[in-house]
Design an enzyme around this catalytic site. Sequence first.
Site, PDB file in Angstrom:
ATOM      1  N   TYR A 110       0.828  -1.212   0.000  1.00 16.21           N
ATOM      2  CA  TYR A 110       0.000   0.000   0.000  1.00 16.21           C
ATOM      3  C   TYR A 110       0.860   1.259   0.000  1.00 16.21           C
ATOM      4  CZ  TYR A 110      -4.309  -2.605   0.456  1.00 16.21           C
ATOM      5  OH  TYR A 110      -5.368  -3.431   0.194  1.00 16.21           O
ATOM      6  N   GLU A 152      -8.229  -7.680   4.871  1.00 18.85           N
ATOM      7  CA  GLU A 152      -7.326  -8.674   4.256  1.00 18.85           C
ATOM      8  C   GLU A 152      -6.594  -9.481   5.332  1.00 18.85           C
ATOM      9  OE1 GLU A 152      -5.154  -6.148   1.451  1.00 18.85           O
ATOM     10  OE2 GLU A 152      -7.076  -5.611   0.587  1.00 18.85           O
ATOM     11  N   TYR A 200     -14.492 -18.150  -5.167  1.00 17.59           N
ATOM     12  CA  TYR A 200     -13.591 -18.415  -6.287  1.00 17.59           C
ATOM     13  C   TYR A 200     -12.179 -18.633  -5.778  1.00 17.59           C
ATOM     14  CZ  TYR A 200     -12.552 -13.443  -5.474  1.00 17.59           C
ATOM     15  OH  TYR A 200     -12.206 -12.246  -4.891  1.00 17.59           O
ATOM     16  N   GLN A 216      -9.200 -15.193 -11.773  1.00 16.39           N
ATOM     17  CA  GLN A 216     -10.074 -15.832 -10.789  1.00 16.39           C
ATOM     18  C   GLN A 216     -11.023 -16.807 -11.492  1.00 16.39           C
ATOM     19  OE1 GLN A 216      -9.518 -12.318 -10.783  1.00 16.39           O
ATOM     20  NE2 GLN A 216      -7.971 -12.810  -9.244  1.00 16.39           N
ATOM     21  N   GLY A 287     -21.489 -17.719 -16.215  1.00 16.82           N
ATOM     22  CA  GLY A 287     -21.914 -17.305 -14.874  1.00 16.82           C
ATOM     23  C   GLY A 287     -22.588 -18.428 -14.102  1.00 16.82           C
ATOM     24  N   THR A 289     -21.188 -21.061 -13.092  1.00 19.05           N
ATOM     25  CA  THR A 289     -20.268 -21.816 -12.216  1.00 19.05           C
ATOM     26  C   THR A 289     -20.552 -21.647 -10.718  1.00 19.05           C
ATOM     27  OG1 THR A 289     -18.607 -20.090 -12.622  1.00 19.05           O
ATOM     28  CG2 THR A 289     -18.374 -22.135 -13.867  1.00 19.05           C
TER      29      THR A 289
HETATM   30  C1  FAD Z   1     -14.736 -13.529  -9.242  1.00 24.82           C
HETATM   31  C2  FAD Z   1     -14.514 -14.058 -10.629  1.00 24.82           C
HETATM   32  C3  FAD Z   1     -14.918 -15.344 -10.944  1.00 24.82           C
HETATM   33  C4  FAD Z   1     -14.729 -15.830 -12.229  1.00 24.82           C
HETATM   34  N1  FAD Z   1     -15.145 -17.112 -12.523  1.00 24.82           N
HETATM   35  C5  FAD Z   1     -14.964 -17.597 -13.760  1.00 24.82           C
HETATM   36  C6  FAD Z   1     -15.373 -18.930 -14.081  1.00 24.82           C
HETATM   37  O1  FAD Z   1     -15.905 -19.655 -13.242  1.00 24.82           O
HETATM   38  N2  FAD Z   1     -15.150 -19.383 -15.342  1.00 24.82           N
HETATM   39  C7  FAD Z   1     -14.578 -18.596 -16.308  1.00 24.82           C
HETATM   40  O2  FAD Z   1     -14.390 -19.064 -17.437  1.00 24.82           O
HETATM   41  N3  FAD Z   1     -14.186 -17.331 -16.031  1.00 24.82           N
HETATM   42  C8  FAD Z   1     -14.345 -16.829 -14.784  1.00 24.82           C
HETATM   43  N4  FAD Z   1     -13.919 -15.554 -14.490  1.00 24.82           N
HETATM   44  C9  FAD Z   1     -13.226 -14.767 -15.543  1.00 24.82           C
HETATM   45  C10 FAD Z   1     -11.723 -15.122 -15.537  1.00 24.82           C
HETATM   46  O3  FAD Z   1     -11.120 -14.680 -14.335  1.00 24.82           O
HETATM   47  C11 FAD Z   1     -10.960 -14.447 -16.675  1.00 24.82           C
HETATM   48  O4  FAD Z   1     -11.251 -13.076 -16.696  1.00 24.82           O
HETATM   49  C12 FAD Z   1     -11.289 -15.063 -18.031  1.00 24.82           C
HETATM   50  O5  FAD Z   1     -10.918 -16.443 -18.035  1.00 24.82           O
HETATM   51  C13 FAD Z   1     -10.509 -14.329 -19.144  1.00 24.82           C
HETATM   52  O6  FAD Z   1      -9.152 -14.361 -18.852  1.00 24.82           O
HETATM   53  P1  FAD Z   1      -8.090 -14.476 -20.022  1.00 24.82           P
HETATM   54  O7  FAD Z   1      -6.712 -14.385 -19.418  1.00 24.82           O
HETATM   55  O8  FAD Z   1      -8.376 -15.619 -20.907  1.00 24.82           O
HETATM   56  O9  FAD Z   1      -8.381 -13.173 -20.861  1.00 24.82           O
HETATM   57  P2  FAD Z   1      -7.542 -11.794 -20.800  1.00 24.82           P
HETATM   58  O10 FAD Z   1      -6.237 -11.988 -21.473  1.00 24.82           O
HETATM   59  O11 FAD Z   1      -7.571 -11.312 -19.386  1.00 24.82           O
HETATM   60  O12 FAD Z   1      -8.463 -10.900 -21.702  1.00 24.82           O
HETATM   61  C14 FAD Z   1      -9.739 -10.477 -21.238  1.00 24.82           C
HETATM   62  C15 FAD Z   1     -10.367  -9.598 -22.301  1.00 24.82           C
HETATM   63  O13 FAD Z   1      -9.548  -8.442 -22.490  1.00 24.82           O
HETATM   64  C16 FAD Z   1      -9.291  -8.282 -23.866  1.00 24.82           C
HETATM   65  N5  FAD Z   1      -7.940  -7.725 -24.117  1.00 24.82           N
HETATM   66  C17 FAD Z   1      -6.757  -8.297 -23.788  1.00 24.82           C
HETATM   67  N6  FAD Z   1      -5.744  -7.546 -24.254  1.00 24.82           N
HETATM   68  C18 FAD Z   1      -6.308  -6.486 -24.896  1.00 24.82           C
HETATM   69  C19 FAD Z   1      -5.822  -5.385 -25.600  1.00 24.82           C
HETATM   70  N7  FAD Z   1      -4.520  -5.226 -25.771  1.00 24.82           N
HETATM   71  N8  FAD Z   1      -6.704  -4.504 -26.105  1.00 24.82           N
HETATM   72  C20 FAD Z   1      -8.025  -4.673 -25.955  1.00 24.82           C
HETATM   73  N9  FAD Z   1      -8.568  -5.715 -25.324  1.00 24.82           N
HETATM   74  C21 FAD Z   1      -7.723  -6.610 -24.793  1.00 24.82           C
HETATM   75  C22 FAD Z   1      -9.374  -9.685 -24.460  1.00 24.82           C
HETATM   76  O14 FAD Z   1      -9.666  -9.651 -25.834  1.00 24.82           O
HETATM   77  C23 FAD Z   1     -10.482 -10.310 -23.658  1.00 24.82           C
HETATM   78  O15 FAD Z   1     -11.722 -10.036 -24.218  1.00 24.82           O
HETATM   79  C24 FAD Z   1     -14.111 -15.038 -13.210  1.00 24.82           C
HETATM   80  C25 FAD Z   1     -13.687 -13.739 -12.882  1.00 24.82           C
HETATM   81  C26 FAD Z   1     -13.897 -13.264 -11.609  1.00 24.82           C
HETATM   82  C27 FAD Z   1     -13.420 -11.867 -11.272  1.00 24.82           C
HETATM   83  C1  HEM Z   2      -6.394   2.049  -1.199  1.00 27.95           C
HETATM   84  C2  HEM Z   2      -5.709   1.338  -2.101  1.00 27.95           C
HETATM   85  C3  HEM Z   2      -6.357   0.449  -3.139  1.00 27.95           C
HETATM   86  C4  HEM Z   2      -7.572   0.552  -3.734  1.00 27.95           C
HETATM   87  C5  HEM Z   2      -8.653   1.594  -3.530  1.00 27.95           C
HETATM   88  C6  HEM Z   2      -7.696  -0.561  -4.651  1.00 27.95           C
HETATM   89  C7  HEM Z   2      -8.820  -0.810  -5.437  1.00 27.95           C
HETATM   90  C8  HEM Z   2      -8.978  -1.919  -6.234  1.00 27.95           C
HETATM   91  C9  HEM Z   2     -10.173  -2.254  -6.978  1.00 27.95           C
HETATM   92  C10 HEM Z   2     -11.446  -1.418  -7.001  1.00 27.95           C
HETATM   93  C11 HEM Z   2      -9.945  -3.407  -7.633  1.00 27.95           C
HETATM   94  C12 HEM Z   2     -10.931  -4.148  -8.545  1.00 27.95           C
HETATM   95  C13 HEM Z   2     -11.738  -5.100  -7.687  1.00 27.95           C
HETATM   96  C14 HEM Z   2     -12.767  -5.851  -8.498  1.00 27.95           C
HETATM   97  O1  HEM Z   2     -13.883  -5.374  -8.634  1.00 27.95           O
HETATM   98  O2  HEM Z   2     -12.449  -6.909  -8.995  1.00 27.95           O
HETATM   99  C15 HEM Z   2      -8.605  -3.825  -7.307  1.00 27.95           C
HETATM  100  C16 HEM Z   2      -7.998  -4.951  -7.824  1.00 27.95           C
HETATM  101  C17 HEM Z   2      -6.639  -5.165  -7.736  1.00 27.95           C
HETATM  102  N1  HEM Z   2      -5.743  -4.518  -6.913  1.00 27.95           N
HETATM  103 FE1  HEM Z   2      -6.145  -2.957  -5.705  1.00 27.95          FE
HETATM  104  N2  HEM Z   2      -6.538  -1.302  -4.612  1.00 27.95           N
HETATM  105  C18 HEM Z   2      -5.694  -0.722  -3.700  1.00 27.95           C
HETATM  106  C19 HEM Z   2      -4.444  -1.166  -3.349  1.00 27.95           C
HETATM  107  C20 HEM Z   2      -3.749  -2.155  -4.027  1.00 27.95           C
HETATM  108  C21 HEM Z   2      -2.376  -2.541  -3.765  1.00 27.95           C
HETATM  109  C22 HEM Z   2      -1.508  -1.967  -2.654  1.00 27.95           C
HETATM  110  C23 HEM Z   2      -2.045  -3.496  -4.674  1.00 27.95           C
HETATM  111  C24 HEM Z   2      -0.692  -4.181  -4.853  1.00 27.95           C
HETATM  112  C25 HEM Z   2       0.297  -3.608  -5.473  1.00 27.95           C
HETATM  113  C26 HEM Z   2      -3.222  -3.742  -5.488  1.00 27.95           C
HETATM  114  C27 HEM Z   2      -3.320  -4.665  -6.517  1.00 27.95           C
HETATM  115  C28 HEM Z   2      -4.493  -5.021  -7.150  1.00 27.95           C
HETATM  116  C29 HEM Z   2      -4.572  -6.051  -8.171  1.00 27.95           C
HETATM  117  C30 HEM Z   2      -3.404  -6.853  -8.731  1.00 27.95           C
HETATM  118  C31 HEM Z   2      -5.915  -6.138  -8.532  1.00 27.95           C
HETATM  119  C32 HEM Z   2      -6.533  -7.045  -9.606  1.00 27.95           C
HETATM  120  C33 HEM Z   2      -6.260  -6.378 -10.909  1.00 27.95           C
HETATM  121  C34 HEM Z   2      -6.878  -7.023 -12.077  1.00 27.95           C
HETATM  122  O3  HEM Z   2      -7.426  -8.125 -11.972  1.00 27.95           O
HETATM  123  O4  HEM Z   2      -6.803  -6.402 -13.120  1.00 27.95           O
HETATM  124  N3  HEM Z   2      -4.223  -2.915  -5.061  1.00 27.95           N
HETATM  125  N4  HEM Z   2      -8.031  -2.905  -6.450  1.00 27.95           N
END
Ligand code: FAD
Ligand code: HEM
Length: 407
Positions: A110, A152, A200, A216, A287, A289
């Site tokens: 943080y 956390e 998850y 995730q 969704g 799952t």
């Molecule tokens: C709480 C939670 C639960 C989940 N549960 C499931 C589940 O049960 N099953 C499941 O299949 N998924 C689940 N997901 C979704 C999963 O985590 C991933 O987001 C999903 O598998 C896509 O990941 P990926 O790495 O294949 O795609 P990513 O590489 O992350 O890409 C995601 C999107 O971003 C776009 N993108 C990437 N790079 C660029 C770029 N340069 N410019 C523009 N667009 C771009 C891609 O085209 C794609 O559409 C869950 C997510 C969450 C947060």
């Molecule tokens: C007050 C401080 C912070 C705030 C307000 C914040 C806020 C958030 C929010 C809103 C998300 C998206 C949650 C969701 O809906 O899925 C997120 C994800 C995340 N945060 Fe933070 N965060 C903070 C601090 C941090 C710190 C200290 C780290 C570590 C360097 C961090 C790393 C991440 C990562 C890696 C994700 C997931 C990113 C992704 O999946 O693209 N965050 N945070």
Amino acid sequence: MLSEQSAATVRATLPAVGAAIGEITERFYAGLFAAHPELLRDLFNRGNQAAGTQRQALAGSIAAFATRLVRTAPQDSEGRVASRPQDRPDAMLTRIAHKHASLGIAPGQYEVVHQHLFAAIAEVLGEAVTPEVAAAWDEVYWLMANALIAIERRLYEESGGDVWREWEVVERVRETEDVVTFGLRPVDGAPVRDFRAGQYVSVRAQLPDGARQIRQYSLSGAPGADVRRISVKRVPGGATTPEGEVSNHLHARVREGSVLELSEPYGDLVLDDAPGTPLLLASAGIGVTPIVAMLAHLAATGHDAPVTVVHADRSPADHALRTDHEAYAAKLPDASVHLWYEREAPAHARTGLADLSDVPVAPGTRAYLCGPLPFMRAVRAQLIEKGVAPADVHYEVFGPDLWLAHA
Ligand SMILES: Cc1cc2nc3c(=O)[nH]c(=O)nc-3n(C[C@H](O)[C@H](O)[C@H](O)COP(=O)(O)OP(=O)(O)OC[C@H]3O[C@@H](n4cnc5c(N)ncnc54)[C@H](O)[C@@H]3O)c2cc1C
Ligand code: HEM
């Protein structure tokens, strides 16, 4: 506790910060990743970074936190603005903390985020950031950060403290053309900790370029089983977007015998199934799952209040986990199932998009939604129209939650 002076400054500068927050977070991430490239490679989702969605989520959450803090905070006897738990957007903090815990975020990080965020604020807002303004926003940041750190810490204590463990793939089942279920067991043979239906795990995948990207996946098997199951939908590329990195990697390279790194289970969309509570479980596409895990749990406990199961999909062949979904529902004493398919709907289903207008919803129903945002928005609106309390509608977004901050 936000001081009165800071609250007044935050209130006065909120519009300017709000207007610039997109630019602030853009510069913040640029600075953070320039100083710490390993964070982009091995912690942040680089797909979300490229698409800009994570930036919006972070910006939205800070703006929402500050707004609610100064809007509702009452003053104490010394004229200070009290930050009571009920004045905080708790649902938002809990969701973020669960996500952070699944990623192994540590309190010390943080400081790093603070350093780069405040450098970005100073850069974008320039002279408007007087020492007074900087101090006020500092207070907001640390109130939010400390609230997250506290949640956390509790989550890490509850889950035993390990962030990543190795799990071996012991089964690989093709569910549909683009969904595969992986069954996993701990490599070290340790017992599988139970999870709450709806939670998850994070999966950390080693990609061919050496990056370790985290995503995730909801646990799709029954809670209590000694095999942990996730069902992954392959995200295809589009005309201008690349294919999903991790989902395609899992489909293409992970087989029985492969080893994956998984976090402990986290997530705040958990089923509250107090006896006698009518439930509605609505899903669309992948969704399904967390909803199947919820149904498995309800079938195992014999939940006897009405359970309304709603699912929408492209076609029956695309409906992942369809057999489990329908079989668990059939085990419940008082379940009704409503299915919509865009095409090839069988006799017991309807053609088209989900429409709950003629679906009976029992008074006092608690609803759980998972699917694309347009689906969840439509279902939520129909449920509220039918008298379901907004606080009883819970949902999971499979990506950064851009809905919560604007709810
Ligand atoms: C709480 C939670 C639960 C989940 N549960 C499931 C589940 O049960 N099953 C499941 O299949 N998924 C689940 N997901 C979704 C999963 O985590 C991933 O987001 C999903 O598998 C896509 O990941 P990926 O790495 O294949 O795609 P990513 O590489 O992350 O890409 C995601 C999107 O971003 C776009 N993108 C990437 N790079 C660029 C770029 N340069 N410019 C523009 N667009 C771009 C891609 O085209 C794609 O559409 C869950 C997510 C969450 C947060
Ligand atoms: C007050 C401080 C912070 C705030 C307000 C914040 C806020 C958030 C929010 C809103 C998300 C998206 C949650 C969701 O809906 O899925 C997120 C994800 C995340 N945060 Fe933070 N965060 C903070 C601090 C941090 C710190 C200290 C780290 C570590 C360097 C961090 C790393 C991440 C990562 C890696 C994700 C997931 C990113 C992704 O999946 O693209 N965050 N945070």
